[in-house]
Motif scaffolding. Structure first.
Motif, PDB file in Angstrom:
ATOM      1  N   GLN A  61       0.772  -0.972  -0.003  1.00 27.60           N
ATOM      2  CA  GLN A  61       0.009  -0.210   0.121  1.00 27.60           C
ATOM      3  C   GLN A  61       0.782   1.360  -0.048  1.00 27.60           C
ATOM      4  OE1 GLN A  61      -2.798   1.357  -1.048  1.00 27.60           O
ATOM      5  NE2 GLN A  61      -3.744  -0.263   0.053  1.00 27.60           N
ATOM      6  N   TYR A  64       2.194   1.691  -3.527  1.00 31.46           N
ATOM      7  CA  TYR A  64       1.162   2.154  -4.639  1.00 31.46           C
ATOM      8  C   TYR A  64       0.846   3.675  -4.344  1.00 31.46           C
ATOM      9  CZ  TYR A  64       0.100  -2.583  -5.927  1.00 31.46           C
ATOM     10  OH  TYR A  64      -0.036  -4.002  -6.322  1.00 31.46           O
ATOM     11  N   THR A  65       0.746   3.844  -3.127  1.00 28.09           N
ATOM     12  CA  THR A  65       0.431   5.469  -2.688  1.00 28.09           C
ATOM     13  C   THR A  65       1.429   6.331  -3.322  1.00 28.09           C
ATOM     14  OG1 THR A  65      -0.960   4.731  -0.726  1.00 28.09           O
ATOM     15  CG2 THR A  65      -0.222   7.143  -0.783  1.00 28.09           C
ATOM     16  N   GLN A  81      -4.124   2.025  -8.623  1.00 28.86           N
ATOM     17  CA  GLN A  81      -5.444   2.425  -7.881  1.00 28.86           C
ATOM     18  C   GLN A  81      -6.167   1.192  -7.668  1.00 28.86           C
ATOM     19  OE1 GLN A  81      -7.728   5.933  -8.935  1.00 28.86           O
ATOM     20  NE2 GLN A  81      -6.062   7.106  -9.382  1.00 28.86           N
ATOM     21  N   SER A  84      -4.235  -1.230  -5.408  1.00 31.48           N
ATOM     22  CA  SER A  84      -4.281  -0.420  -4.046  1.00 31.48           C
ATOM     23  C   SER A  84      -5.493  -0.764  -3.193  1.00 31.48           C
ATOM     24  CB  SER A  84      -4.140   1.174  -4.074  1.00 31.48           C
ATOM     25  OG  SER A  84      -4.172   1.694  -2.717  1.00 31.48           O
TER      26      SER A  84
END
Length: 255
Positions: A61, A64-65, A81, A84
């Motif tokens: 996460q 991905y962020t 997205q 995620s």
């Protein structure tokens, strides 16, 4: 030259303060270190996928962020997205998963993977629910859960209507059917709950809702029988006989 006691204390305090500042500075340097500095979008995406394959959802996460933040318009951003949202779901954060799915669907309503995102959103929405379909809870809790169940049903319905040939459509239809059965069962259980406590008017109201809303489920006739029993307990013979006639018609129709 010998130092006085006051000078010794002052020097000691200065050394302690200097050591504390140095330690704080070292700690801040450690906190601010980011191993992803300088990584391009591909590296971030690949590392996130590796973390996800290791079930390290928190690390995935994080990557991905950072990927979405640093490269919002790159070719990896949209897929990041989606993945995620999946990482949130697998990590047990259903609410964040739903939010991520909604954000994706607003930004990319016609994306090729919108069917998957809708399916994931429905699963996450159902995950938010307490086990109301297996236990009797208070009215206010049921109403909150009914909203979640309706949202999940509507999401699955949207998937089926927009993407009838989707690989997720068959499973969506199956889950819609199960959801309707579960809601009908729960509503019937509440009617029985009132009946067993001799609250016959409340039981009739709940059972009538089963008959009206879930007529195509097996619980419809069960609800009619419960209504009949309530009228019998209340001594309302004419209405009891009316319900018996409806039950007989239903039984004859099924033969």
């Amino acid at each position: 030259m010998a130092l006085t006691l006051h000078q010794l204390r002052t020097r000691a305090a200065t050394l302690v303060l200097a050591a504390a500042v140095a330690a704080l500075g070292a700690g801040c340097t450690k906190i601010e270190t980011d191993i992803t500095q300088g990584w391009d979008a591909q590296r971030l995406y690949e590392e996130a996928r590796t973390a996800a394959s290791d079930s390290d959802w928190t690390r995935a996460q994080d990557y991905y962020t950072k990927l979405e933040s640093r490269y919002p318009f790159g070719r990896y951003a949209q897929q990041a997205q989606i993945e995620s949202a999946y990482a949130y779901w697998r990590d047990g954060d259903a609410a964040q998963c739903v939010q991520a799915c909604d954000r994706f669907l607003r930004q990319y309503p016609n994306h090729a993977n919108s069917d998957y995102v809708l399916y994931l959103k429905a699963l996450a929405t159902l995950n938010q629910r307490n086990t109301i379909f297996t236990s009797l809870l208070t009215q206010d809790i049921y109403e909150r859960d009914a909203d979640a169940a309706q949202t999940a049903f509507d999401t699955l319905k949207e998937l089926v209507e927009r993407f009838p040939q989707s690989r997720y459509a068959h499973e969506a239809r199956r889950r819609m059917h199960e959801l309707v059965l579960s809601q009908a069962h729960h509503e019937y259980n509440i009617a029985r709950f009132y009946y067993e406590r001799h609250a016959y008017v409340a039981a009739i109201e709940r059972a009538q809702n089963v008959v009206r809303t879930f007529q195509q489920t097996p619980y419809s006739d069960d609800a009619l029988e419960l209504i009949r029993d309530c009228y019998r307990e209340m001594g309302v013979t004419d209405l009891e006989n009316d319900v018996n006639r409806v039950l007989e018609l239903n039984q004859n129709r099924e033969r």
